[in-house]
Design a protein around this motif. Structure first.
Motif, PDB file in Angstrom:
ATOM      1  N   THR A  49      -3.154  -5.833  -3.450  1.00 36.29           N
ATOM      2  CA  THR A  49      -2.584  -6.075  -2.126  1.00 36.29           C
ATOM      3  C   THR A  49      -2.958  -7.456  -1.618  1.00 36.29           C
ATOM      4  O   THR A  49      -2.117  -8.193  -1.085  1.00 36.29           O
ATOM      5  N   ALA A  50      -4.227  -7.835  -1.770  1.00 38.25           N
ATOM      6  CA  ALA A  50      -4.682  -9.158  -1.344  1.00 38.25           C
ATOM      7  C   ALA A  50      -3.934 -10.257  -2.083  1.00 38.25           C
ATOM      8  O   ALA A  50      -3.558 -11.284  -1.496  1.00 38.25           O
ATOM      9  N   PRO A  80     -19.249  -5.769   1.764  1.00 40.15           N
ATOM     10  CA  PRO A  80     -18.167  -6.536   2.372  1.00 40.15           C
ATOM     11  C   PRO A  80     -18.651  -7.810   3.041  1.00 40.15           C
ATOM     12  O   PRO A  80     -18.005  -8.856   2.942  1.00 40.15           O
ATOM     13  N   ARG A  93       0.812  -1.224   0.000  1.00 33.05           N
ATOM     14  CA  ARG A  93       0.000   0.000   0.000  1.00 33.05           C
ATOM     15  C   ARG A  93       0.844   1.272   0.000  1.00 33.05           C
ATOM     16  O   ARG A  93       0.471   2.262  -0.632  1.00 33.05           O
ATOM     17  N   VAL A 141     -10.092 -14.436   3.720  1.00 23.78           N
ATOM     18  CA  VAL A 141      -9.762 -13.011   3.750  1.00 23.78           C
ATOM     19  C   VAL A 141      -9.473 -12.508   2.336  1.00 23.78           C
ATOM     20  O   VAL A 141      -9.981 -11.457   1.906  1.00 23.78           O
ATOM     21  N   SER A 150     -15.375  -8.031  -2.619  1.00 27.35           N
ATOM     22  CA  SER A 150     -16.037  -6.813  -2.139  1.00 27.35           C
ATOM     23  C   SER A 150     -15.445  -5.524  -2.688  1.00 27.35           C
ATOM     24  O   SER A 150     -15.979  -4.446  -2.445  1.00 27.35           O
ATOM     25  N   THR A 151     -14.344  -5.622  -3.460  1.00 24.11           N
ATOM     26  CA  THR A 151     -13.701  -4.401  -3.951  1.00 24.11           C
ATOM     27  C   THR A 151     -13.811  -4.218  -5.457  1.00 24.11           C
ATOM     28  O   THR A 151     -13.429  -3.182  -5.976  1.00 24.11           O
ATOM     29  N   ALA A 177      -6.622  -2.491  -3.409  1.00 20.88           N
ATOM     30  CA  ALA A 177      -6.981  -3.542  -2.448  1.00 20.88           C
ATOM     31  C   ALA A 177      -6.812  -4.940  -3.029  1.00 20.88           C
ATOM     32  O   ALA A 177      -6.303  -5.854  -2.373  1.00 20.88           O
ATOM     33  N   ARG A 178      -7.249  -5.123  -4.270  1.00 22.47           N
ATOM     34  CA  ARG A 178      -7.151  -6.447  -4.879  1.00 22.47           C
ATOM     35  C   ARG A 178      -5.702  -6.868  -5.090  1.00 22.47           C
ATOM     36  O   ARG A 178      -5.326  -8.008  -4.806  1.00 22.47           O
ATOM     37  N   ILE A 194     -11.836  -9.852   0.144  1.00 17.95           N
ATOM     38  CA  ILE A 194     -11.329  -8.581  -0.386  1.00 17.95           C
ATOM     39  C   ILE A 194     -11.567  -8.501  -1.887  1.00 17.95           C
ATOM     40  O   ILE A 194     -12.008  -7.479  -2.420  1.00 17.95           O
TER      41      ILE A 194
END
Length: 317
Positions: free
Chosen positions: A98-99, A161, A88, A142, A149-150, A95-96, A146
């Motif tokens: 990063t996941a 979410p 980040r 998790v 939901s993103t 977000a995706r 992510i």
């Protein structure tokens, strides 16, 4: 030195079977695209059969060591925090992305790599069972939550979410490997009497899990090749985190924080040293996020992890 050479000898079948897959793909003896068929057999039948039979026969009090599970969970949480922070703040990932990087650096290839390695090194793969459940039922949930939901939702449930979490949970707990683990635990705890023909079938099918999984990995590696030129700093960072920093973190936490010794110190270190999970590429393709990066990290961590395994075994001992 004797221990180091002994470890190399035990790992030789891993390298040879995987190497035969690479050779068969390169020589066009077997089309590399068929690695998916071999992988499906291993993932959906052979490995679940092995896990179901092993859980049914295992001493669950020894398999589910609370201190070992806590040590690995702590390692995973810290690793995820480090990777998320770097992704980040340094590489400016969404977000995706990063996941996906969390999955690459903090999850391990249990089905296609860890089970064969543990069977050869320790003669027993039961120590990785809690990691499989933790990884699939928690860490993967998790990541899926992510991802779901993103992005652009495909239905009303995924638009929130909470919907992403529910969707991720369903996807995780219904995989063949997890179902096999739960069924084996339930049969064990319930002292279920299983006919001999059924246990023989599980044993025979499960015996194919390791060689088929390794051969499939070799076919995949042989077909994809290893790209060295143009490797990004992001790839180098993820490979270093997965193959060096993550197992070092697991060793340090297990030994210095939880006071674990043999054999669990070795188990946790070697588990953490496994390469990135093969389904990383599947997730990347499904959610259209850094597909090339995911494919490259899976291939390169598989090679690097195999080369470094003797060192991690020696350190853990």
């Amino acid at each position: 030195m004797t221990g180091f050479l002994g470890t190399l000898e035990k790992l030789a079948p891993v390298a040879l079977i995987c190497g035969m897959g690479v050779l068969f793909a390169r020589r066009k003896i077997i089309d590399a695209t068929l690695s998916k068929a071999f992988s499906e057999f291993a993932f959906r039948l052979a490995i679940p059969a092995y896990l179901l039979g092993s859980f049914y026969r295992a001493d669950l009090r020894q398999v589910f060591n609370p201190a070992a599970i806590a040590a690995y969970a702590t390692t995973a949480v810290l690793g995820m925090t480090v990777v998320a922070t770097v992704a980040r703040t340094v590489t400016r990932c969404d977000a995706r992305a990063t996941a996906l990087r969390i999955m690459a650096a903090c999850q391990v290839n249990t089905a296609y790599f860890a089970i064969p390695v543990f069977l050869l090194l320790f003669g027993d793969a039961t120590p990785i069972f809690p990691v499989i459940l933790l990884q699939v039922c928690v860490l993967t949930v998790v990541v899926i939550a992510i991802m779901e939901s993103t992005g652009a939702p495909t239905d009303s449930e995924a638009a929130t979410p909470a919907g992403g979490v529910r969707r991720g949970l369903r996807a995780a707990v219904t995989t063949p490997i997890v179902v096999a683990c739960y069924a084996g635990i339930a049969a064990n705890l319930g002292h279920l009497s299983v006919p001999g023909w059924a246990t023989d079938t599980l044993s025979m099918t499960g015996a194919a899990a390791s060689p088929v999984a390794l051969f499939a990995l070799g076919l995949h590696l042989g077909g994809s090749g290893i790209r060295l030129r143009g490797t990004s700093s992001d790839e180098y960072w993820l490979i270093g985190m997965k193959c060096v920093l993550f197992p070092l973190l697991a060793f340090t936490i297990a030994r210095c924080v939880f006071g674990l010794g043999a054999p669990w110190l070795g188990y946790l270190t070697v588990i953490a040293a496994m390469p990135a999970p093969q389904n990383l590429f599947i997730f990347a393709a499904q959610y259209d996020t850094d597909v090339d990066l995911a494919a490259s990290v899976v291939i390169k961590t598989s090679v690097v992890a195999l080369l470094l395994l003797p060192m991690w075994v020696a350190i853990a001992h």
